[in-house]
Design an enzyme around this catalytic site. Sequence first.
Site, PDB file in Angstrom:
ATOM      1  N   ARG A  61       0.819  -1.224   0.000  1.00  0.00           N
ATOM      2  CA  ARG A  61       0.000   0.000   0.000  1.00  0.00           C
ATOM      3  C   ARG A  61       0.844   1.260   0.000  1.00  0.00           C
ATOM      4  NH1 ARG A  61      -2.771  -3.710   3.073  1.00  0.00           N
ATOM      5  NH2 ARG A  61      -1.763  -2.964   4.953  1.00  0.00           N
ATOM      6  N   GLU A  98       4.632  -8.348  15.769  1.00  0.00           N
ATOM      7  CA  GLU A  98       3.963  -8.651  17.036  1.00  0.00           C
ATOM      8  C   GLU A  98       3.972 -10.174  17.265  1.00  0.00           C
ATOM      9  OE1 GLU A  98       0.450  -6.340  17.112  1.00  0.00           O
ATOM     10  OE2 GLU A  98       0.024  -6.885  19.195  1.00  0.00           O
TER      11      GLU A  98
HETATM   12  P1  AMP Z   1       4.359  -1.930  11.709  1.00  0.00           P
HETATM   13  O1  AMP Z   1       5.612  -2.520  11.134  1.00  0.00           O
HETATM   14  O2  AMP Z   1       3.921  -2.596  12.969  1.00  0.00           O
HETATM   15  O3  AMP Z   1       4.462  -0.420  11.865  1.00  0.00           O
HETATM   16  O4  AMP Z   1       3.210  -2.227  10.688  1.00  0.00           O
HETATM   17  C1  AMP Z   1       3.083  -1.488   9.569  1.00  0.00           C
HETATM   18  C2  AMP Z   1       2.663  -2.286   8.363  1.00  0.00           C
HETATM   19  O5  AMP Z   1       1.644  -3.246   8.663  1.00  0.00           O
HETATM   20  C3  AMP Z   1       2.080  -1.379   7.340  1.00  0.00           C
HETATM   21  O6  AMP Z   1       2.517  -1.812   6.066  1.00  0.00           O
HETATM   22  C4  AMP Z   1       0.594  -1.490   7.513  1.00  0.00           C
HETATM   23  O7  AMP Z   1      -0.043  -1.457   6.267  1.00  0.00           O
HETATM   24  C5  AMP Z   1       0.364  -2.826   8.204  1.00  0.00           C
HETATM   25  N1  AMP Z   1      -0.509  -2.738   9.399  1.00  0.00           N
HETATM   26  C6  AMP Z   1      -0.137  -2.970  10.685  1.00  0.00           C
HETATM   27  N2  AMP Z   1      -1.163  -2.846  11.522  1.00  0.00           N
HETATM   28  C7  AMP Z   1      -2.224  -2.503  10.768  1.00  0.00           C
HETATM   29  C8  AMP Z   1      -3.606  -2.193  11.060  1.00  0.00           C
HETATM   30  N3  AMP Z   1      -4.099  -2.218  12.310  1.00  0.00           N
HETATM   31  N4  AMP Z   1      -4.409  -1.840  10.033  1.00  0.00           N
HETATM   32  C9  AMP Z   1      -3.925  -1.804   8.764  1.00  0.00           C
HETATM   33  N5  AMP Z   1      -2.653  -2.080   8.431  1.00  0.00           N
HETATM   34  C10 AMP Z   1      -1.813  -2.431   9.414  1.00  0.00           C
END
Ligand code: AMP
Length: 175
Positions: A61, A98
């Site tokens: 995205r 996570e």
């Molecule tokens: P992070 O590495 O934890 O910051 O996660 C970011 C990536 O995971 C991004 O590419 C987001 O599109 C996706 N992502 C993580 N959590 C969500 C959520 N609650 N809703 C939508 N996309 C998420």
Amino acid sequence: MISEKIKRVIRDIHDFPKPGIIFKDVTPIFKDSVLCTEILDSFAARVGGWEIDVVAGIESRGFLFGLMLANRLGVPFIPVRKPGKLPFKTVSKSYELEYGAATIEIHQDAFEPGKKVLIHDDLLATGGTATATAQLVEELGGAVSGYCFVVGLDFLNGDERLRTFSPNIVTLTNY
Ligand code: AMP
């Protein structure tokens, strides 16, 4: 306000992709061309003062506004991808999610050493993906000029990790 306009169209999908997660579905944004232009305008205005040679968009995205923003700023766009997708020589970085782990890759010749790279994704959650991207940028001899996201999940404090590489963080709407 752009923040409210984005919030009005984002959908919460409960328990996707796994139980307990509230997934922020940004896909309705892309159906609204006026809103897309406003988002692009907001990004361009808010990163306007930063030194940016390249925009790096995170799969998948982060490709959507990433290329448009690079084009608007008049700089190259480079894709940061999941393993096995980029055809040329790559460097990769694994990081903790996570639950479990993930890996991202970038082309070895994506940009020249010394370039300032703006990192873009649709959403900032824990910051793991953007931090791994920042590490790849530095490994290739670049510097992180900043980060921009459409959505920030502030309660996860992802921005703290990103500040190690740059204090410049834009999120257009926050939860
Ligand atoms: P992070 O590495 O934890 O910051 O996660 C970011 C990536 O995971 C991004 O590419 C987001 O599109 C996706 N992502 C993580 N959590 C969500 C959520 N609650 N809703 C939508 N996309 C998420």
